[in-house]
Design a protein around this motif. Structure first.
Motif, PDB file in Angstrom:
ATOM      1  N   GLU A  42       0.831  -1.210   0.000  1.00  6.33           N
ATOM      2  CA  GLU A  42       0.000   0.000   0.000  1.00  6.33           C
ATOM      3  C   GLU A  42       0.865   1.259   0.000  1.00  6.33           C
ATOM      4  N   PHE A  43       2.008   1.192   0.713  1.00  2.00           N
ATOM      5  CA  PHE A  43       2.946   2.310   0.706  1.00  2.00           C
ATOM      6  C   PHE A  43       3.471   2.547  -0.711  1.00  2.00           C
ATOM      7  N   THR A  91       1.939   1.733  -3.448  1.00 10.42           N
ATOM      8  CA  THR A  91       0.819   2.265  -4.221  1.00 10.42           C
ATOM      9  C   THR A  91       0.702   3.774  -4.046  1.00 10.42           C
ATOM     10  N   ILE A  92       0.916   4.242  -2.812  1.00 14.98           N
ATOM     11  CA  ILE A  92       0.862   5.692  -2.540  1.00 14.98           C
ATOM     12  C   ILE A  92       1.977   6.409  -3.289  1.00 14.98           C
ATOM     13  N   ILE A  93       3.191   5.860  -3.228  1.00 11.76           N
ATOM     14  CA  ILE A  93       4.341   6.496  -3.890  1.00 11.76           C
ATOM     15  C   ILE A  93       4.143   6.510  -5.404  1.00 11.76           C
ATOM     16  N   GLY A 129       1.304   6.380  -6.979  1.00 10.01           N
ATOM     17  CA  GLY A 129       0.237   7.337  -7.257  1.00 10.01           C
ATOM     18  C   GLY A 129       0.735   8.766  -7.219  1.00 10.01           C
ATOM     19  N   PHE A 130       1.629   9.076  -6.268  1.00  8.08           N
ATOM     20  CA  PHE A 130       2.187  10.431  -6.180  1.00  8.08           C
ATOM     21  C   PHE A 130       3.022  10.755  -7.418  1.00  8.08           C
TER      22      PHE A 130
END
Length: 391
Positions: free
Chosen positions: A159-160, A162-164, A166-167
């Protein structure tokens, strides 16, 4: 602008920046350069997070793979990536200084633009600290693979990531053209822009030629094991190559790469394992691009690149870029930390790297995935009994 591809937007950014630096009032250029300065600070902040977000799940995911097949594929992929970087360095250092007249970029006393606002966004940790942390957590999660804690940690790191990712996709990539525009506005104001563009064009051609040469080398070496005609094998990989040019993502090209690899006679069992794994860890084309771009940027700045200086950079690239191929431009984003910590690149030099690398990202990705087929052919000869030679 959303419907326009990244490369056209980068070109628009470069042209706009040059025009602003040459013809617009200085205050407009300074506003643009202020954005570039802040964006550069943001890039510096996000780099350690990119390293952790890419490497930890990338290493942790390897725990579920088959032992010998994993070791053989990972070892061959890394050796290919390492060899590509070393070959690219020596070719680049032989040719690029001759492309750049005098080895300098414009008048050293020329004054560029200054930012209206000096804002610092320090990263939460250094690049080497991020690398060590990523290895510890990646290997630790791998070690705990049979325990419940592993599931929690692995899910968190996925999930981390995925966040990176996405950013990068939602913030970094969309604003890159403006960032590049600011860099070229500064270069135009100081008289460096046109020489840099001339160098870019020639380095671009050199990189593509190195990609094609390395693909031929890989399939020629594979033919010593398979007995297949290397050029016939490359021809069957053309659909994967052209798909990668368009998607700029090894991960997105996997279905086509699988079909092309199997068409070359690689067994389904080996292809289904090696191709998806290689799409994550085999980065020969990206390494060629990054090494050649880095040499060009250094020579433009009047520096003389040394092999012993570049070797740690090349060695670490193959590890740092793990899982980056899923993101267009992810390789250069993952490499930014190494460029600053090992090669000492400034924010402006990193911006030039991003512009030059992104301009040929599709070709680097195409080289990566085409080489995946050669690695699969190699591994297939070890995993299965050799079949009769084909041409």
């Amino acid at each position: 602008m959303k419907n326009i591809g990244l490369l056209p937007r980068l070109i628009i950014g470069i042209i706009s920046g040059i025009l602003i630096g040459l013809f617009f009032p200085e205050w407009i250029g300074r506003i643009l350069y202020t954005f570039t300065h802040i964006f550069g600070e943001l890039l510096g902040y996000i780099v350690p997070l990119i390293i952790i977000g890419f490497i930890v799940p990338g290493i942790a995911e390897l725990g579920s793979k088959a032992g010998k097949l994993l070791a053989g594929t990972a070892g061959m992929a890394y050796l290919s990536t390492l060899a590509a970087g070393i070959v690219a360095f020596f070719i680049s250092i032989l040719i690029i200084p001759g492309i750049i007249d005098g080895g300098t970029a414009g008048d050293p006393d020329a004054v560029g633009l200054t930012s209206f606002l000096e804002l610092e966004i320090p990263p939460i940790m250094g690049v080497m600290t991020a690398l060590v942390t990523a290895f510890i957590f990646g290997l630790g999660i791998n070690f705990l693979r049979h325990e419940k804690a592993q599931e929690v940690l692995f899910t968190f790191m996925e999930e981390f990531r995925t966040i990176i990712v996405g950013f990068i996709k939602k913030v970094i990539i969309p604003f890159l053209p403006i960032h590049i525009a600011g860099i070229f506005a500064d270069m135009a104001a100081s008289g460096e822009a046109f020489q840099t563009l001339q160098v870019f064009g020639q380095v671009f051609i050199l990189i593509i030629l190195m990609h094609l040469g390395y693909i031929i080398l890989q399939y020629t070496l594979a033919s010593t094991r398979t007995g297949r005609n290397p050029f016939a094998a490359i021809k069957k990989m053309v659909p994967a190559y052209t798909t990668a040019l368009g998607t700029m993502s090894s991960a997105a090209t996997i279905p086509v790469t699988l079909r092309s690899t199997k068409a070359n006679g690689v067994s389904e069992r080996v292809a289904d394992f090696v191709v998806p794994l290689s799409a994550t860890i085999h980065l020969a084309g990206s390494t060629i691009s990054l090494v050649a771009c880095a040499v060009a940027v250094m020579v433009l700045g009047g520096e003389t690149p040394q092999f012993l200086e570049f070797l740690p950079f090349i060695v670490m690239l193959g590890v740092t870029m793990v899982a980056a191929p899923g993101v267009p431009g992810g390789a250069v984003m993952a490499a930014l930390g190494l460029l600053s910590s090992i090669l000492g690149f400034t924010e402006a030099q990193q911006g030039l790297m991003i512009a030059l690398y992104m301009a040929q990202d599709g070709f680097g990705t195409a080289c990566n995935i085409t080489g995946d087929g050669a690695i699969a052919s190699f591994i297939d000869t070890f995993a299965n009994k050799p079949q009769s030679a084909k041409s």
